[in-house]
Write a protein that holds these residues in place. Structure first.
Motif, PDB file in Angstrom:
ATOM      1  N   GLY A   1     -70.509  61.528  19.278  1.00 54.57           N
ATOM      2  CA  GLY A   1     -71.202  61.521  20.561  1.00 54.57           C
ATOM      3  C   GLY A   1     -72.271  62.597  20.598  1.00 54.57           C
ATOM      4  N   GLY A   2     -73.294  62.354  21.386  1.00 53.50           N
ATOM      5  CA  GLY A   2     -74.371  63.317  21.531  1.00 53.50           C
ATOM      6  C   GLY A   2     -73.890  64.679  22.004  1.00 53.50           C
ATOM      7  N   ASP A   3     -72.765  64.703  22.717  1.00 49.31           N
ATOM      8  CA  ASP A   3     -72.202  65.984  23.171  1.00 49.31           C
ATOM      9  C   ASP A   3     -71.674  66.813  22.003  1.00 49.31           C
ATOM     10  N   ASN A   4     -71.372  66.177  20.880  1.00 54.74           N
ATOM     11  CA  ASN A   4     -70.895  66.908  19.694  1.00 54.74           C
ATOM     12  C   ASN A   4     -72.034  67.358  18.783  1.00 54.74           C
ATOM     13  N   LEU A   5     -73.224  66.791  18.978  1.00 57.10           N
ATOM     14  CA  LEU A   5     -74.324  67.089  18.060  1.00 57.10           C
ATOM     15  C   LEU A   5     -74.739  68.561  18.128  1.00 57.10           C
TER      16      LEU A   5
ATOM     17  N   ARG B   1     -74.185  60.696  25.299  1.00 59.29           N
ATOM     18  CA  ARG B   1     -73.085  61.105  26.182  1.00 59.29           C
ATOM     19  C   ARG B   1     -73.687  61.796  27.394  1.00 59.29           C
ATOM     20  N   PRO B   2     -73.055  61.665  28.565  1.00 63.75           N
ATOM     21  CA  PRO B   2     -73.589  62.321  29.763  1.00 63.75           C
ATOM     22  C   PRO B   2     -73.686  63.840  29.564  1.00 63.75           C
ATOM     23  N   ASN B   3     -74.774  64.413  30.037  1.00 59.13           N
ATOM     24  CA  ASN B   3     -74.991  65.871  30.024  1.00 59.13           C
ATOM     25  C   ASN B   3     -74.955  66.497  28.636  1.00 59.13           C
ATOM     26  N   ALA B   4     -75.308  65.734  27.606  1.00 61.15           N
ATOM     27  CA  ALA B   4     -75.318  66.290  26.251  1.00 61.15           C
ATOM     28  C   ALA B   4     -76.512  67.223  26.081  1.00 61.15           C
ATOM     29  N   GLU B   5     -76.256  68.353  25.424  1.00 62.70           N
ATOM     30  CA  GLU B   5     -77.338  69.300  25.123  1.00 62.70           C
ATOM     31  C   GLU B   5     -78.247  68.711  24.048  1.00 62.70           C
ATOM     32  N   LEU B   6     -79.527  69.060  24.124  1.00 58.62           N
ATOM     33  CA  LEU B   6     -80.445  68.653  23.066  1.00 58.62           C
ATOM     34  C   LEU B   6     -80.135  69.466  21.814  1.00 58.62           C
ATOM     35  N   SER B   7     -80.457  68.900  20.663  1.00 57.61           N
ATOM     36  CA  SER B   7     -80.185  69.574  19.399  1.00 57.61           C
ATOM     37  C   SER B   7     -81.345  69.344  18.441  1.00 57.61           C
ATOM     38  N   ASP B   8     -81.659  70.363  17.655  1.00 56.22           N
ATOM     39  CA  ASP B   8     -82.684  70.219  16.614  1.00 56.22           C
ATOM     40  C   ASP B   8     -82.258  69.178  15.582  1.00 56.22           C
TER      41      ASP B   8
ATOM     42  N   LEU C   1     -71.412  56.082  29.100  1.00 55.05           N
ATOM     43  CA  LEU C   1     -70.110  55.815  29.716  1.00 55.05           C
ATOM     44  C   LEU C   1     -69.382  57.131  29.947  1.00 55.05           C
ATOM     45  N   ASP C   2     -69.087  57.395  31.190  1.00 53.27           N
ATOM     46  CA  ASP C   2     -68.403  58.638  31.509  1.00 53.27           C
ATOM     47  C   ASP C   2     -66.952  58.333  31.867  1.00 53.27           C
ATOM     48  N   ILE C   3     -66.277  57.718  30.916  1.00 54.50           N
ATOM     49  CA  ILE C   3     -64.855  57.409  31.095  1.00 54.50           C
ATOM     50  C   ILE C   3     -64.100  58.263  30.080  1.00 54.50           C
TER      51      ILE C   3
END
Length: 190
Positions: free
Chosen positions: A105-109, A132-139, A154-156
């Motif tokens: 997920g983008g939240d893990n990136l 993923r909702p509220n995922a931080e941007l990453s290089d 999906l925020d489930i």
């Protein structure tokens, strides 16, 4: 065959997991998605974690009708906690005919550089990343071995589903019917 590996505790597996896996299997060059049931995530200490074989059973029930989905218990026989790089190497040794990609997920990136041997994962396997909702941007989004895949936001969460069960509330439509019946019959998460 190019296979996406979707790691998780799947405690329980829910429609969010299945929708992401389906998007990966039908809109990318991945031919299959394998669900890797993790006995223990090194970053999570979860008191409500069901036994690994119960979670494996739930994933099997959830994906039974989709030939592009498989489940593996490869981590059950590995030292705990197992790290993603070790599992990837073990799977590659066991299935040298396949090319494996890691689905995250983008939240893990943004946190990915903290993973054990993250540079080796990027170099030898690569990442398929879903939003993923509220995922931080990453290089890392610009890395040549990182592929951003459009998928519904999906925020489930399994946490929400466990809370509903504990409070006697309905979990219908959040998890496959076969998994819901299994959970209710076994009285899990109560």
């Amino acid at each position: 065959m190019k296979i996406g590996l979707f790691f998780g505790s799947f405690n329980p597996i829910h429609i969010g997991h299945l929708i992401v896996a389906n998007v990966m299997a039908t809109t990318t060059d991945l031919e299959q998605v394998w669900f890797v049931v993790s006995p223990q995530n090194p970053f999570k200490k979860n008191k409500s974690l069901l036994h690994e074989f119960d979670r494996l059973d739930m994933v099997e029930k959830a994906i039974a009708d989709n030939p592009r989905f498989k489940v593996t218990n490869i981590e059950f026989s590995m030292p705990k906690p197992s790290y993603t790089i070790d599992t990837l190497i073990r799977l590659q040794e066991k299935h040298p005919q396949h090319e494996f990609k890691l689905i995250i997920g983008g939240d893990n990136l943004a946190q990915f550089p903290n993973w054990k041997n993250h540079d080796k994962i990027l170099e030898y396997f690569g990442l398929y990343v879903y939003p993923r909702p509220n995922a931080e941007l990453s290089d890392l989004e610009k890395h040549p071995n990182v592929r951003l895949v459009k998928a519904p936001l999906l925020d489930i969460s399994a946490t929400f589903i466990r809370e509903c069960l504990k409070n006697g509330q309905s979990i219908s439509y959040m998890i496959p019917e076969a998994v819901e019946e299994f959970i209710l019959r076994k009285k899990f998460y109560l």
